[in-house]
Design a protein around this motif. Structure first.
Motif, PDB file in Angstrom:
ATOM      1  N   ASP A 189       0.830  -1.207   0.000  1.00  0.00           N
ATOM      2  CA  ASP A 189       0.000   0.000   0.000  1.00  0.00           C
ATOM      3  C   ASP A 189       0.866   1.259   0.000  1.00  0.00           C
ATOM      4  N   TYR A 190       1.974   1.206   0.731  1.00  0.00           N
ATOM      5  CA  TYR A 190       2.895   2.354   0.746  1.00  0.00           C
ATOM      6  C   TYR A 190       3.383   2.632  -0.678  1.00  0.00           C
ATOM      7  N   LEU A 191       3.805   1.570  -1.366  1.00  0.00           N
ATOM      8  CA  LEU A 191       4.346   1.757  -2.716  1.00  0.00           C
ATOM      9  C   LEU A 191       3.252   2.180  -3.696  1.00  0.00           C
ATOM     10  N   TYR A 192       2.053   1.671  -3.489  1.00  0.00           N
ATOM     11  CA  TYR A 192       0.933   2.079  -4.345  1.00  0.00           C
ATOM     12  C   TYR A 192       0.698   3.581  -4.171  1.00  0.00           C
ATOM     13  N   GLU A 193       0.602   3.995  -2.920  1.00  0.00           N
ATOM     14  CA  GLU A 193       0.296   5.406  -2.657  1.00  0.00           C
ATOM     15  C   GLU A 193       1.421   6.317  -3.127  1.00  0.00           C
ATOM     16  N   LEU A 194       2.649   5.826  -3.009  1.00  0.00           N
ATOM     17  CA  LEU A 194       3.786   6.617  -3.492  1.00  0.00           C
ATOM     18  C   LEU A 194       3.709   6.763  -5.017  1.00  0.00           C
ATOM     19  N   SER A 195       3.488   5.666  -5.718  1.00  0.00           N
ATOM     20  CA  SER A 195       3.383   5.750  -7.194  1.00  0.00           C
ATOM     21  C   SER A 195       2.257   6.667  -7.597  1.00  0.00           C
TER      22      SER A 195
END
Ligand SMILES: O=P(O)(O)OC[C@H]1O[C@H](O)[C@H](O)[C@@H](O)[C@@H]1O
Length: 448
Positions: free
Chosen positions: A122-128
């Motif tokens: 989720d962190y990487l999703y939100e960052l992208s």
């Protein structure tokens, strides 16, 4: 310029001053081992004279690269974990405005974001998502060049950047900081033609904040890296082997904490009364945790933000198991001024504080806490820094690094390796069926 200073008067009681003074010979011997380079882990002593050996040309090259990223990017993502992340974050969080991301219209500096320090989908999703439509760049930092967390993040963000601006432009927005020769990141960077900086072989990750690992992203964030290095240089001198024990704060800190440890104080809590120093605590935890926690020994390094955590951890610290001591980072003066206003109705009863600076209240909270904790049986060491500035953070870094080297030798461990960190990695690779881990995969699955 002043220097940070150390006061361990309030740690006395459980251990006596005489007991600490008798450690002088042991501490001097450990200092000597460090300086002669004939102790355990002596191939990782590059940090010892690092500050004074950084050249003007090296700093200029870092600043020039930072300026390229600063001119091209609204956001720069620093990818890294452990020593390839915590020092940067410690400085940037301490020096940047606490509400930095809300200063959208009058920005002088790109926003620095972090990735590769977790495996959060989720962190990487939100960052992208947040990077979509933004001009961004990447600093990919890994000493080994093979760490899984940053490698996953880089794979995802590299693709996103190349898709957004094309492979050619992406090359000018990606900088790699890694080993001179080894590791997957080195191979990739050379093949793609990225600008690279080298982490010296003899500087371990947790001692690397004053190499390009920390200096480049810190410079990108707009913090003066020359002042940071100057502070570290001053502390390198102040804690040199030639400085006697009675004046050498790294030597004294190493001695006091080891005496406390021997007397049953197994946990050291690093406390700050300055919310912006939270990540200094995180950096310090890695430094001491990885350096000393081995061979069934080592003080457990914990950290709290005060007064915040007095309302959660305060009870335990005051009255829980008496196996702890505290090291407080005390900041002499605030950088800004806010005064408690008078209120005619005084419904909250706070008019006795009217006209006082908020920091005066904080200082009394700090003093009150120190006395309460000492009364509760918690020895208290105080490290005072004149203000939160790059110069004094540079001093703080070196002070703790030097003390850590000495302390590890007093404890009788190799302070410069971290063999225990491999255990989870081996299991993770086995569980993920990494090629080459077939036997381990079979073994671990039979345990599930
Ligand atoms: O810079 P890297 O090689 O990617 O390593 C990042 C971190 O992870 C490792 O597992 C080590 O335990 C740390 O000491 C190191 O700082």
């Amino acid at each position: 310029m002043k220097n940070i200073c150390l006061n361990f008067e309030k740690a006395l009681g459980v251990v006596s001053k005489e007991q600490i003074l008798t450690q002088e010979a042991t501490v001097n011997a450990c200092m000597d081992t460090l300086h002669k380079g004939n102790g355990a882990g002596n191939d990782f002593l590059g940090w010892l004279h690092l500050p004074s050996s950084i050249t003007d040309a090296e700093l200029t090259e870092i600043e020039n690269t930072a300026n390229v990223l600063r001119s091209k990017c609204e956001v720069v993502v620093a990818i890294g974990i452990g020593g390839s992340y915590l020092g940067t974050r410690a400085v940037v969080e301490a020096m940047n405005n606490s509400f930095d991301w809300l200063h959208a219209n009058d920005r002088k500096n790109p926003i620095l974001l972090y990735a590769g320090h977790n495996i959060g989908e989720d962190y990487l999703y939100e960052l992208s998502e947040v990077l979509k439509g933004k001009q961004f760049g990447i600093i990919n930092i890994s000493k080994s060049g093979t760490t899984t967390e940053p490698a996953i993040a880089f794979r995802i963000l590299k693709k996103q950047l190349e898709d957004a601006v094309g492979k050619e432009e992406a090359k000018h927005r990606i900088v790699a900081i890694t080993d001179a020769r080894k590791g997957a990141l080195r191979t990739l960077a050379d093949q793609e033609g990225y600008k690279t900086f080298v982490i010296p072989d003899n500087v371990g990750g947790r001692f690397s904040v004053l190499t390009p690992v920390g200096l480049l992203p810190i410079a990108v964030a707009g913090v003066n890296i020359r002042e940071l290095v100057a502070g570290a240089v001053a502390m390198e001198k102040a804690t040199d082997q030639s400085v006697p024990f009675a004046e050498n704060i790294s030597a004294q800190y190493a001695a006091v904490r080891n005496e406390l440890y021997k007397s049953g104080k197994k946990v050291e809590i690093l406390c700050n009364f300055h919310p912006k120093l939270h990540y200094i605590g995180e950096w310090w935890k890695q430094l001491y945790g990885e350096s000393e926690g081995k061979d069934g020994k080592g003080i457990y390094p914990a950290a709290v933000d005060l007064t915040t955590d007095l309302h959660s951890m305060g009870q335990w610290i005051q009255e829980g198991e008496r196996t702890i001591f505290e090291t407080v980072i005390s900041v002499e003066k605030a950088n800004h001024s806010v005064v408690v206003p008078t209120d005619e109705a005084n419904l909250d009863g706070l008019n006795f504080l009217a006209g006082k600076h908020v920091d005066e209240v904080n200082k009394m909270a700090e003093l009150g806490t120190q006395l309460a904790h000492v009364d509760g049986g918690v020895p208290n060491i105080k490290v005072t820094m004149p203000e939160v500035s790059p110069y004094y953070i540079g001093q703080l870094f070196y002070f703790f690094e030097k003390a850590c080297g000495i302390s590890g030798y007093i404890l009788g461990v190799n302070p410069f390796n971290q063999p225990g960190v491999e255990a989870y990695k081996k299991n993770m690779f086995a569980l993920l069926n990494k090629p080459g881990y077939e036997k381990e995969s079979e073994a671990i699955k039979s345990r599930l």
